[in-house]
Design a protein around this motif. Structure first.
Motif, PDB file in Angstrom:
ATOM      1  N   ARG A 202       0.826  -1.209   0.000  1.00  0.00           N
ATOM      2  CA  ARG A 202       0.000   0.000   0.000  1.00  0.00           C
ATOM      3  C   ARG A 202       0.860   1.260   0.000  1.00  0.00           C
ATOM      4  O   ARG A 202       0.537   2.248  -0.658  1.00  0.00           O
ATOM      5  N   LEU A 203       1.964   1.238   0.729  1.00  0.00           N
ATOM      6  CA  LEU A 203       2.868   2.383   0.706  1.00  0.00           C
ATOM      7  C   LEU A 203       3.377   2.651  -0.705  1.00  0.00           C
ATOM      8  O   LEU A 203       3.557   3.808  -1.107  1.00  0.00           O
ATOM      9  N   THR A 204       3.593   1.601  -1.461  1.00  0.00           N
ATOM     10  CA  THR A 204       4.053   1.763  -2.834  1.00  0.00           C
ATOM     11  C   THR A 204       2.986   2.425  -3.688  1.00  0.00           C
ATOM     12  O   THR A 204       3.273   3.339  -4.476  1.00  0.00           O
ATOM     13  N   LEU A 205       1.742   1.996  -3.526  1.00  0.00           N
ATOM     14  CA  LEU A 205       0.650   2.612  -4.283  1.00  0.00           C
ATOM     15  C   LEU A 205       0.476   4.078  -3.905  1.00  0.00           C
ATOM     16  O   LEU A 205       0.196   4.920  -4.762  1.00  0.00           O
ATOM     17  N   ILE A 206       0.665   4.384  -2.646  1.00  0.00           N
ATOM     18  CA  ILE A 206       0.537   5.771  -2.194  1.00  0.00           C
ATOM     19  C   ILE A 206       1.713   6.600  -2.713  1.00  0.00           C
ATOM     20  O   ILE A 206       1.539   7.666  -3.315  1.00  0.00           O
ATOM     21  N   GLY A 207       2.921   6.092  -2.475  1.00  0.00           N
ATOM     22  CA  GLY A 207       4.114   6.840  -2.836  1.00  0.00           C
ATOM     23  C   GLY A 207       4.272   7.061  -4.327  1.00  0.00           C
ATOM     24  O   GLY A 207       4.813   8.088  -4.751  1.00  0.00           O
ATOM     25  N   ARG A 208       3.789   6.117  -5.132  1.00  0.00           N
ATOM     26  CA  ARG A 208       3.909   6.255  -6.580  1.00  0.00           C
ATOM     27  C   ARG A 208       2.705   6.964  -7.196  1.00  0.00           C
ATOM     28  O   ARG A 208       2.606   7.078  -8.414  1.00  0.00           O
ATOM     29  N   GLY A 209       1.776   7.428  -6.360  1.00  0.00           N
ATOM     30  CA  GLY A 209       0.727   8.303  -6.850  1.00  0.00           C
ATOM     31  C   GLY A 209      -0.537   7.644  -7.355  1.00  0.00           C
ATOM     32  O   GLY A 209      -1.469   8.333  -7.779  1.00  0.00           O
TER      33      GLY A 209
END
Length: 245
Positions: free
Chosen positions: A174-181
């Motif tokens: 989820r952090l990846t989805l958030i961080g990558r926009g």
């Protein structure tokens, strides 16, 4: 711009179509009118549901209403709640120093589950975790959905920390989805999608661990479907918030 290290995964059959469908569903959900003025309540409810689902996938199953009422003290559930609440403050660091964030996530998730001396400490897979960290840090070329899926599956396969490693894997994804926009406000409870497809989730994760093209394809397709489920859940939460006004 450096080449995308995950580009070959887009050649797997049906994967591009599944990713495109998930992205379209997410974009539609993020236009929900509840998010214009009621984004805070929507985010809080989505975070709660994500934590409850993630704990359930670790075998700690509880009703959302009971958790919302504050009557559940189970340590895995409480750890999942701490992780969910911390994601917003860890996003920037995740994209720069993933190893540091993984240790922090373990400290949040596993408190009261494993010995204090083991909190934040890898028990296995150090070299592969290092490789995963190099893949994440500064990666602005891989499609967010693909990178998030690989992060999730690698951590599920390795289970590098003692205790509820699955909670950490799902949070890192989820952090990846958030961080990558893709999900900049952290509204997608992808854990809910995995829980709704739990047999498929377990099977696809096992298939990924084989390292075969078919296994990786099965996982990527599952992950895309889980994201679609999360988008539908976001719409449901938004509708409920508007109804309560």
């Amino acid at each position: 711009m450096p080449p995308d290290p995950l580009a070959p995964l887009l050649d797997l059959a049906d994967v591009p179509a599944a990713l495109a469908a998930a992205r379209e569903r997410v974009d539609d959900a993020l236009r929900h009118r509840a998010l214009r003025r009621q984004g805070g309540p929507v985010a809080a409810e989505s975070g709660l549901r994500a934590a409850v689902a993630s704990a359930a996938l670790e075998g700690s199953r509880h009703e959302v209403d009971d958790v919302r009422a504050g009557t559940v003290t189970a340590p895995v559930l409480q750890g999942a709640l701490r992780v969910s609440q911390a994601l917003g403050g860890l996003t920037d660091l995740w994209m720069r120093a993933p190893r540091q964030v993984l240790a922090r996530l373990h400290m949040l998730a596993a408190r009261g589950v494993v010995a204090d001396a083991d909190l934040g400490r890898l028990r296995s897979g150090s070299e592969r975790v290092d490789a995963l960290a190099r893949l994440v840090a500064g990666n602005d070329t891989s499609p967010p959905l693909v990178l998030a899926a690989v992060v999730h599956a690698e951590l599920l396969t390795l289970r590098p920390f003692a205790g509820p490693s699955g909670v950490i894997a799902r949070a890192a994804s989820r952090l990846t989805l958030i961080g990558r926009g893709l999900d900049p406000r952290g509204l997608l409870a992808v854990e809910v999608g995995h829980l709704r497809r739990e047999p498929e989730y377990v099977g696809a994760a096992g298939a990924y661990a084989t390292g075969t093209p078919d296994g990786i394809r099965a996982w990527l397709r599952h992950h895309a479907h889980a994201v679609q489920e999360a988008a539908d859940e976001l719409v449901s939460v938004g509708d409920e918030v508007l109804t309560r006004r």
